[in-house]
Write a protein that holds these residues in place. Structure first.
Motif, PDB file in Angstrom:
ATOM      1  N   GLN A   1       0.830  -1.196   0.000  1.00  0.00           N
ATOM      2  CA  GLN A   1       0.000   0.000   0.000  1.00  0.00           C
ATOM      3  C   GLN A   1       0.865   1.246   0.000  1.00  0.00           C
ATOM      4  O   GLN A   1       0.473   2.282  -0.546  1.00  0.00           O
ATOM      5  CB  GLN A   1      -0.939  -0.051   1.201  1.00  0.00           C
ATOM      6  CG  GLN A   1      -1.855  -1.252   1.113  1.00  0.00           C
ATOM      7  CD  GLN A   1      -2.802  -1.365   2.276  1.00  0.00           C
ATOM      8  OE1 GLN A   1      -2.791  -0.541   3.195  1.00  0.00           O
ATOM      9  NE2 GLN A   1      -3.645  -2.395   2.247  1.00  0.00           N
ATOM     10  N   GLN A  28      -1.597   5.599   4.035  1.00  0.00           N
ATOM     11  CA  GLN A  28      -1.757   4.148   3.931  1.00  0.00           C
ATOM     12  C   GLN A  28      -3.128   3.725   4.431  1.00  0.00           C
ATOM     13  O   GLN A  28      -3.750   2.826   3.872  1.00  0.00           O
ATOM     14  CB  GLN A  28      -0.639   3.461   4.720  1.00  0.00           C
ATOM     15  CG  GLN A  28      -0.755   1.957   4.784  1.00  0.00           C
ATOM     16  CD  GLN A  28      -1.453   1.503   6.055  1.00  0.00           C
ATOM     17  OE1 GLN A  28      -1.262   2.100   7.112  1.00  0.00           O
ATOM     18  NE2 GLN A  28      -2.264   0.472   5.941  1.00  0.00           N
ATOM     19  N   SER A  53      -5.744   1.503   2.363  1.00  0.00           N
ATOM     20  CA  SER A  53      -6.242   0.220   2.865  1.00  0.00           C
ATOM     21  C   SER A  53      -7.751   0.150   2.686  1.00  0.00           C
ATOM     22  O   SER A  53      -8.292  -0.861   2.247  1.00  0.00           O
ATOM     23  CB  SER A  53      -5.876   0.070   4.340  1.00  0.00           C
ATOM     24  OG  SER A  53      -6.547  -1.027   4.909  1.00  0.00           O
TER      25      SER A  53
END
Lengths: 159, 159
Positions: free
Chosen positions: A21, A37, A41
């Motif tokens: 990611q 991140q 996600s």
DNA sequence: GGTAACGTTTCATAAATATTCAAACAGACG
DNA sequence: CGTCTGTTTGAATATTTATGAAACGTTACC
């Protein structure tokens, strides 16, 4: 914002293998999106992407080959390992294994998705394999018997 | 050992949603395999499994279709819910379901007591339906396929 | 204006997964 | 038998991913 970013994600993962990611985040930044991140996600979850264990890359489900050859190899191994006896009745193939081994072998047969095989039903030590017709049954029988023979005979032998 | 464990893993993930390697490890232990998370991580990679981001479950690629167990219902309802594929070979009807769903569907078929159907044999994800003759088989096939089509027309989204 | 309701994002951190490294193991060969 | 050689494994650890809670921004409504 979210919309655009997510479609950029789809585009990115379809173009090249992106394995984390963070990497995705950097690519997005290069395209003018800034996201942490955590956000990525969540995007990935919403897009229902999938992460391949083999190389860690993200992809859309159904995009991948699925490893046809691998399933075949697995079937071959399973047959060598489990198959004890083969009987053909018309288009029905009755396989015998040692007790309790029918399920794993049937699973391997299913996974190989042989075109001649319509389906399997497995009990404890017996598997019924339904093929499309008697001829297909004979073909599959020959195939399986050949593989099972490999075990008993020596690998060097020409046939 | 590895061989057996890996085939157990494939079996497990095809049967139910397993969302972490620890969970997989516990299931394996219940089946007599002892393996650490590290080992399982490697197995998963070798098996080329894939982890769905939507719910975190592992699956083998191409198997994309959420499988879950629900209460029993009428045949039509069961077919809508469970039936994935139909194949007709003479008077034999081979039905495929998601893993583990063959039993409930077969039960529903039995209970419906269709006149054309002589009996059923169900494995894990496959049901063999024996009808009186090829014509009856075609009729039942058409019937089931029609009901299954309803499903595609109004797909249920996971989540 | 205020503020409630909602969706989105970030931060901090928990949880899950991959990897490194060393040890145990299994064959092959002398 | 011991010694190679390669494979598999677990423990520790690094990396990656998911999530709870707070903050932000927007819209709607009074």
């Amino acid at each position: 914002m979210k919309r655009y970013r997510q479609s950029a994600i789809l585009d990115l993962v379809s173009r090249e293998a992106i394995c984390s990611q963070d990497a995705l985040g950097r690519q997005l930044r290069a395209r003018g999106f800034h996201a942490t991140q955590a956000t990525i996600s969540r995007d990935i979850k919403e897009l229902q992407l999938v992460k391949r264990a083999s190389d860690g890359a993200y992809e859309r489900p159904g995009t991948s080959e699925g490893g046809r050859g691998l399933a075949d190899a697995a079937l071959r191994r399973a047959i060598l390992e489990y198959l004890r006896r083969v009987d053909l009745v018309q288009q029905l193939l009755v396989l015998r294994t040692d007790p309790g081994q029918a399920q794993p072998l049937a699973l391997a047969i299913d996974r190989a998705e042989l075109p001649e095989v319509v389906g399997t039903v497995a009990g404890d030590d017996t598997i019924l394999v339904i093929t499309r017709h008697a001829r297909a049954g004979r073909e599959v029988t020959r195939l399986f018997e050949g593989w099972a023979m490999d075990d008993r005979a020596h690998p060097r032998q020409a046939f």
